[in-house]
Design a protein around this motif. Sequence first.
Motif, PDB file in Angstrom:
ATOM      1  N   THR A 144      16.403  35.597  30.668  1.00  0.00           N
ATOM      2  CA  THR A 144      17.046  36.820  31.153  1.00  0.00           C
ATOM      3  C   THR A 144      18.339  36.529  31.903  1.00  0.00           C
ATOM      4  OG1 THR A 144      15.576  36.827  33.105  1.00  0.00           O
ATOM      5  CG2 THR A 144      14.909  38.169  31.207  1.00  0.00           C
ATOM      6  N   VAL A 145      18.469  35.339  32.514  1.00  0.00           N
ATOM      7  CA  VAL A 145      19.762  34.949  33.083  1.00  0.00           C
ATOM      8  C   VAL A 145      20.799  34.828  31.966  1.00  0.00           C
ATOM      9  CG1 VAL A 145      21.046  33.046  34.138  1.00  0.00           C
ATOM     10  CG2 VAL A 145      18.939  33.848  35.193  1.00  0.00           C
ATOM     11  N   GLU A 146      20.439  34.159  30.881  1.00  0.00           N
ATOM     12  CA  GLU A 146      21.361  34.030  29.752  1.00  0.00           C
ATOM     13  C   GLU A 146      21.803  35.398  29.250  1.00  0.00           C
ATOM     14  OE1 GLU A 146      19.717  31.770  26.594  1.00  0.00           O
ATOM     15  OE2 GLU A 146      19.609  29.894  27.700  1.00  0.00           O
ATOM     16  N   ILE A 147      20.855  36.317  29.123  1.00  0.00           N
ATOM     17  CA  ILE A 147      21.159  37.632  28.561  1.00  0.00           C
ATOM     18  C   ILE A 147      22.042  38.442  29.502  1.00  0.00           C
ATOM     19  CG2 ILE A 147      20.114  39.857  27.947  1.00  0.00           C
ATOM     20  CD1 ILE A 147      17.800  38.251  26.685  1.00  0.00           C
ATOM     21  N   ILE A 148      21.750  38.445  30.794  1.00  0.00           N
ATOM     22  CA  ILE A 148      22.550  39.275  31.706  1.00  0.00           C
ATOM     23  C   ILE A 148      23.956  38.724  31.847  1.00  0.00           C
ATOM     24  CG2 ILE A 148      22.028  38.187  33.953  1.00  0.00           C
ATOM     25  CD1 ILE A 148      22.077  41.966  33.195  1.00  0.00           C
ATOM     26  N   VAL A 149      24.117  37.403  31.823  1.00  0.00           N
ATOM     27  CA  VAL A 149      25.452  36.811  31.910  1.00  0.00           C
ATOM     28  C   VAL A 149      26.264  37.161  30.673  1.00  0.00           C
ATOM     29  CG1 VAL A 149      26.723  34.628  31.939  1.00  0.00           C
ATOM     30  CG2 VAL A 149      24.832  34.987  33.520  1.00  0.00           C
ATOM     31  N   ASP A 150      25.641  37.144  29.514  1.00  0.00           N
ATOM     32  CA  ASP A 150      26.322  37.525  28.280  1.00  0.00           C
ATOM     33  C   ASP A 150      26.634  39.016  28.279  1.00  0.00           C
ATOM     34  OD1 ASP A 150      27.129  38.023  25.635  1.00  0.00           O
ATOM     35  OD2 ASP A 150      25.799  36.500  24.822  1.00  0.00           O
ATOM     36  N   ALA A 151      25.639  39.841  28.593  1.00  0.00           N
ATOM     37  CA  ALA A 151      25.792  41.286  28.487  1.00  0.00           C
ATOM     38  C   ALA A 151      26.758  41.865  29.511  1.00  0.00           C
ATOM     39  CB  ALA A 151      24.428  41.962  28.636  1.00  0.00           C
ATOM     40  N   MET A 152      26.731  41.356  30.738  1.00  0.00           N
ATOM     41  CA  MET A 152      27.501  41.967  31.816  1.00  0.00           C
ATOM     42  C   MET A 152      28.733  41.172  32.233  1.00  0.00           C
ATOM     43  SD  MET A 152      26.341  44.892  32.597  1.00  0.00           S
ATOM     44  CE  MET A 152      25.562  45.417  31.075  1.00  0.00           C
ATOM     45  N   PHE A 153      28.751  39.878  31.941  1.00  0.00           N
ATOM     46  CA  PHE A 153      29.910  39.063  32.318  1.00  0.00           C
ATOM     47  C   PHE A 153      30.706  38.606  31.100  1.00  0.00           C
ATOM     48  CE2 PHE A 153      27.289  37.347  36.167  1.00  0.00           C
ATOM     49  CZ  PHE A 153      27.269  38.623  36.715  1.00  0.00           C
ATOM     50  N   GLY A 154      30.196  38.871  29.894  1.00  0.00           N
ATOM     51  CA  GLY A 154      30.884  38.444  28.692  1.00  0.00           C
ATOM     52  C   GLY A 154      31.069  36.948  28.629  1.00  0.00           C
ATOM     53  N   SER A 155      30.104  36.201  29.163  1.00  0.00           N
ATOM     54  CA  SER A 155      30.259  34.761  29.280  1.00  0.00           C
ATOM     55  C   SER A 155      28.980  34.073  28.838  1.00  0.00           C
ATOM     56  CB  SER A 155      30.598  34.388  30.730  1.00  0.00           C
ATOM     57  OG  SER A 155      30.959  33.033  30.855  1.00  0.00           O
ATOM     58  N   ASP A 156      29.030  32.751  28.895  1.00  0.00           N
ATOM     59  CA  ASP A 156      27.901  31.952  28.452  1.00  0.00           C
ATOM     60  C   ASP A 156      27.719  30.805  29.443  1.00  0.00           C
ATOM     61  OD1 ASP A 156      25.834  31.059  26.882  1.00  0.00           O
ATOM     62  OD2 ASP A 156      27.117  30.002  25.459  1.00  0.00           O
ATOM     63  N   LEU A 157      26.499  30.591  29.894  1.00  0.00           N
ATOM     64  CA  LEU A 157      26.210  29.480  30.796  1.00  0.00           C
ATOM     65  C   LEU A 157      25.567  28.353  30.009  1.00  0.00           C
ATOM     66  CD1 LEU A 157      24.779  31.198  34.020  1.00  0.00           C
ATOM     67  CD2 LEU A 157      27.087  30.345  33.631  1.00  0.00           C
ATOM     68  N   ASP A 158      26.100  27.148  30.159  1.00  0.00           N
ATOM     69  CA  ASP A 158      25.470  26.016  29.493  1.00  0.00           C
ATOM     70  C   ASP A 158      24.156  25.664  30.188  1.00  0.00           C
ATOM     71  OD1 ASP A 158      26.128  24.497  31.808  1.00  0.00           O
ATOM     72  OD2 ASP A 158      28.050  23.923  30.931  1.00  0.00           O
TER      73      ASP A 158
END
Length: 457
Positions: A144-158
């Motif tokens: 869910t961290v991956e999803i919220i960062v993608d959905a709301m920040f338009g980014s990707d965390l390694d």
Amino acid sequence: MKTTPPGPKGVPLFGASRQYARDPFSFLTAVADAYGDVIHFELGPLETYMLTNPEDIERVLVSEAAKFRKPRFQDRAIGDLLGDGLLMSEGSTWQKQRRLAQPAFDMRRISTMSEMMTDRTESMLSGWHDGDVVDIQLEMARLTVEIIVDAMFGSDLDDERIKVVQEHLEPLGARFEPDPFRFLMPDWAPTRENRDYKHALSVLEEILWDIVDERRGTEYGSEPASTVSGEPVSDEPMDLLSILLRAYDEGEQTEKNLRDELMTMLLAGHDTTALTLTYAWYLLSQHPDAEAKLQRELDEVLGGRTPTFEDVRQLEYTERVLNEAMRLYPPVYVMFREAKTDVRLGGYRVPKGSAIMLPQWVVHRSERWWDNPLEFDPDRWSPERSRDRPRFAYFPFGGGPRHCIGKHLSLLEGRLILGTVAQQYELDYIRDEPFSLRGSLTMHPREPMGMRLARRE
């Protein structure tokens, strides 16, 4: 004039606080069983009134919401964590930020995210193997961290940055476990808890600023214009960070606004969904009949393929499983408001400045509103069984003008993840005894949630 009961019998000053700190869930249940709709006790230095009747809760959250505000003690307690983000801001500041953020949560935009959510879920599953044991809470939190960062920040965390985020969430949660004496401890005191908390906060802020810096050189993101049935919803990226950066460039946001909204979204945007799924997996593992019914629905509707947004409406039992998990184990287990003026609730006078406690944990499990309330029964959410239930006998997302802005995003995410995973795996809780609960900003399991993976044929 009637007065409210003085609190649990024999509980001296700060006695209620000690009991609440030791075990908030047993305390809330005990005082609700012992007293009526309005229960008065002292919680630390606060005169507190707990409401257990859905009609009174609806007045506070909806029909008379203007008479109440977010409590000032929360400003002191978590103001340095969330600042003036959507969760904590008040008045015109909250109204401005809510209007600004709303396009990021538009249902038309959310409907375009289903493929991203299932892709990330499938990526998680690619690392699972039959017979493995995983801590499902950590797995769901990571996802869910991956999803919220993608959905709301338009980014990707390694992988490394996600690991850093997860490692530094624990000191934040520990800071907010109930403790009446924390009111007396200044933030600058050189305790280990304060040092760990400040370090964790600094690390998370650094990651957020890294994301901002990465996005500044991209015309605020690679997100294409959202579309529904081929029709454009927006010509600009409408993730939350893009919206905030455009507002910042136009002088409508400060760096503090950016920081507060992003921190609020990172923490609140993943935690409750991860916990809901964690409790759903546990409950399904304890109720094989419900698990089998869920699998039958998924097999009939999906036939082995990955669920899409168009499938979600047909996954009725899947939704009921999530609703029932949030009823029995509401991630937000208690909400607070503060009376802005003297009010009357449940026939009692509640003075201005008093803390108003709205306990989902109590109301969701009350036999006054639910048949066999401690039983896991997803079918209680069928239309014929739920139509006469009071509206605020169930309020996992709050209600009224300040209801959770991410409600629809979370519900879509939960159904897609549950549907994707449950088609491929059964999850069996490995411990013989039930887990215990730990109260913080949200309700967490105290022990690791070990689940053995069994691949479905």
